[in-house]
Write a protein that holds these residues in place. Structure first.
Motif, PDB file in Angstrom:
ATOM      1  N   LEU A 110       0.814  -1.217  -0.096  1.00 51.89           N
ATOM      2  CA  LEU A 110       0.055  -0.106   0.046  1.00 51.89           C
ATOM      3  C   LEU A 110       0.791   1.049  -0.050  1.00 51.89           C
ATOM      4  O   LEU A 110       1.798   1.502   0.886  1.00 51.89           O
ATOM      5  CB  LEU A 110      -0.922  -0.056   1.221  1.00 51.89           C
ATOM      6  N   LYS A 111       0.583   2.311  -0.794  1.00 52.36           N
ATOM      7  CA  LYS A 111       1.268   3.604  -0.858  1.00 52.36           C
ATOM      8  C   LYS A 111       0.752   4.221   0.192  1.00 52.36           C
ATOM      9  O   LYS A 111      -0.260   4.556   0.795  1.00 52.36           O
ATOM     10  CB  LYS A 111       0.927   4.302  -2.211  1.00 52.36           C
ATOM     11  N   LYS A 112       1.913   5.073   0.755  1.00 49.37           N
ATOM     12  CA  LYS A 112       1.520   6.167   1.984  1.00 49.37           C
ATOM     13  C   LYS A 112       1.263   7.240   1.493  1.00 49.37           C
ATOM     14  O   LYS A 112       1.804   7.519   0.303  1.00 49.37           O
ATOM     15  CB  LYS A 112       2.764   6.126   2.655  1.00 49.37           C
ATOM     16  N   GLY A 113       0.561   8.279   2.036  1.00 51.27           N
ATOM     17  CA  GLY A 113       0.265   9.560   1.484  1.00 51.27           C
ATOM     18  C   GLY A 113      -1.029   9.606   0.776  1.00 51.27           C
ATOM     19  O   GLY A 113      -1.328  10.692  -0.065  1.00 51.27           O
ATOM     20  N   GLY A 114      -1.963   8.557   0.668  1.00 49.34           N
ATOM     21  CA  GLY A 114      -2.905   8.779   0.018  1.00 49.34           C
ATOM     22  C   GLY A 114      -3.973   9.838   0.343  1.00 49.34           C
ATOM     23  O   GLY A 114      -4.447  10.484  -0.607  1.00 49.34           O
TER      24      GLY A 114
END
Length: 100
Positions: A67-71
């Motif tokens: 999962l990408k951070k900063g969404g």
């Protein structure tokens, strides 16, 4: 060679599906998952907001990428309110007196 009414009906049905953007494909899986896969396909074929959300969730679940951070930050930056210089201040009221 003559075509039977049944083969003509199948050909017409598949042609209509192609025009709607629907593709036929074969999937290998467990016998116990047959109903699950069919129900998932039926929901996805509607292409409504629920299907889009379901498609995103399934893609996220089966994706190999972490999962990408900063969404949340990215979503806030895409807000239509960015750059409007809105004054967000409250009046300095102390509130009301309450008799307990």
């Amino acid at each position: 060679m003559k075509t039977t009414p049944q083969s003509r009906a199948i050909r017409n049905y598949r042609s209509r599906l192609r025009k709607q953007g629907v593709a036929r494909f074969e999937v290998l899986g467990l016998e116990t998952d047959r109903d699950l896969i069919r129900s998932l396909a039926k929901k996805l074929i509607r292409n409504d907001p629920e299907a889009i959300q379901l498609r995103d969730e399934v893609n996220r679940k089966i994706s190999d990428e972490p999962l990408k951070k900063g969404g949340i930050l990215a979503a806030l930056r895409k807000s239509p309110l960015v750059g409007l210089d809105i004054e967000m201040s409250r009046s300095p009221e102390t509130g009301r007196k309450v008799d307990l």
